[in-house]
Each structure stands twice: as structure tokens, then as C-alpha cells.
Design a protein around this motif. Sequence first.
Motif, PDB file in Angstrom:
ATOM      1  N   GLY A   1      -4.142   4.083   2.630  1.00  0.00           N
ATOM      2  CA  GLY A   1      -3.924   4.802   1.387  1.00  0.00           C
ATOM      3  C   GLY A   1      -5.169   5.514   0.914  1.00  0.00           C
ATOM      4  N   GLY A   2      -5.198   5.745  -0.373  1.00  0.00           N
ATOM      5  CA  GLY A   2      -6.310   6.456  -0.978  1.00  0.00           C
ATOM      6  C   GLY A   2      -5.891   7.858  -1.356  1.00  0.00           C
ATOM      7  N   GLU A   3      -5.504   8.005  -2.619  1.00  0.00           N
ATOM      8  CA  GLU A   3      -4.987   9.304  -3.069  1.00  0.00           C
ATOM      9  C   GLU A   3      -6.031  10.409  -2.947  1.00  0.00           C
ATOM     10  OE1 GLU A   3      -2.796  11.182  -6.949  1.00  0.00           O
ATOM     11  OE2 GLU A   3      -2.682   9.019  -6.637  1.00  0.00           O
ATOM     12  N   GLU A   4      -7.294  10.096  -3.208  1.00  0.00           N
ATOM     13  CA  GLU A   4      -8.338  11.110  -3.114  1.00  0.00           C
ATOM     14  C   GLU A   4      -8.541  11.541  -1.660  1.00  0.00           C
ATOM     15  OE1 GLU A   4     -13.026  11.595  -4.197  1.00  0.00           O
ATOM     16  OE2 GLU A   4     -11.783  10.387  -5.544  1.00  0.00           O
ATOM     17  N   ARG A   5      -8.542  10.581  -0.736  1.00  0.00           N
ATOM     18  CA  ARG A   5      -8.635  10.903   0.702  1.00  0.00           C
ATOM     19  C   ARG A   5      -7.467  11.778   1.128  1.00  0.00           C
ATOM     20  NH1 ARG A   5      -8.001   5.960   4.005  1.00  0.00           N
ATOM     21  NH2 ARG A   5      -7.958   7.448   5.699  1.00  0.00           N
TER      22      ARG A   5
ATOM     23  N   MET B   1       0.838  -1.203   0.000  1.00  0.00           N
ATOM     24  CA  MET B   1       0.000   0.000   0.000  1.00  0.00           C
ATOM     25  C   MET B   1       0.876   1.257   0.000  1.00  0.00           C
ATOM     26  SD  MET B   1      -3.339   1.159   0.457  1.00  0.00           S
ATOM     27  CE  MET B   1      -4.152  -0.216   1.210  1.00  0.00           C
TER      28      MET B   1
ATOM     29  N   GLN C   1       2.176   1.898  -3.402  1.00  0.00           N
ATOM     30  CA  GLN C   1       1.131   2.382  -4.295  1.00  0.00           C
ATOM     31  C   GLN C   1       0.837   3.866  -4.085  1.00  0.00           C
ATOM     32  OE1 GLN C   1      -2.087  -0.308  -3.415  1.00  0.00           O
ATOM     33  NE2 GLN C   1      -1.335  -1.876  -4.815  1.00  0.00           N
ATOM     34  N   ILE C   2       0.961   4.363  -2.855  1.00  0.00           N
ATOM     35  CA  ILE C   2       0.608   5.762  -2.573  1.00  0.00           C
ATOM     36  C   ILE C   2       1.773   6.713  -2.826  1.00  0.00           C
ATOM     37  CG2 ILE C   2       1.148   5.775  -0.089  1.00  0.00           C
ATOM     38  CD1 ILE C   2      -1.944   7.441  -1.659  1.00  0.00           C
TER      39      ILE C   2
END
Length: 139
Positions: free
Chosen positions: A125-129, A69, A72-73
Motif C-alpha cells: 500500500g501507501g497512497e503517496e507511493r 491493507m 485501507q488503500i
Amino acid sequence: MEGGVVSSESEGSSKKGLVCSDTGLNSAVNPHGNLKSASSDKIFNDLLFQIRSSKTPAVINYGASWCRMCSQIIPGFCQLSNEFPKLTFIYADIDECPETTQHIRYTPTFHFFRDGELVDEMFGGGEERLHDRLWLHSS
């Protein structure tokens, strides 16, 4: 840095930009110089001191080279550092900074600082968050 996640152009230099590489491909260098890497406990302590004394808004990404994760971020974290030039972005590998990151129990973990104080935390993660949190803490 080991693992090819984030590497500095000049070891120990906080003035140079960082080159993000997630799969061995280098992306653009951060032109703002607001992206830094902590590759040892001493460097991380120095960066924390800078955050607290300058009172510049900052985000610390605690990750590990073995964490899928985190890998990925990292490219998004690097791109977001260009989108938010007034924030200081720091990547701290928990294996390279074991003493100063021993309180981190989940990777990735993001800490947000304002006026030298920790004001928010995000797990996972979570690019939008991450973008939304960065926007919130940059204004």
C-alpha cells in the motif's frame, strides 16, 4: 462485489461508475467512468483485452476482501481515479478471478500498463507511493 470493497452500480456494466465503500460508507461515484471492477475471470479478461487493444494507460489493483491493507488503500485508489481521469483503473479481487490472477502472490499488487504493455509493478500500500507512480505513468 462481495466484501463491500468496491461495487458496481450495474453488474457487468463497464460504462457505470463504481462506488467505493471501505467501512460501509459510500464515497462519491467516479464521474469519469474510468474505474472498473473485475468480479469474474471473464470480466477481467475482457478488461485486459480493452487495455491492450486501446493502448490507454491503466493501473490494475489486485486485492482481496480479507486483506486489511487492500481495504485501507481502496478509498484512496477510488479518489485517485478521479484525480487521473486519463488512466483506466481496475480493481481485481483475486478470489473472484482465481484463474486470471493466480500469478499474484502479494496483495495489494498494482500493475501499470502503457501502450497495452505491462511496464511497472508495485507491491503493498501507501497512497503517496501510489499517487507518485500514477503521476509517472499518466504523463
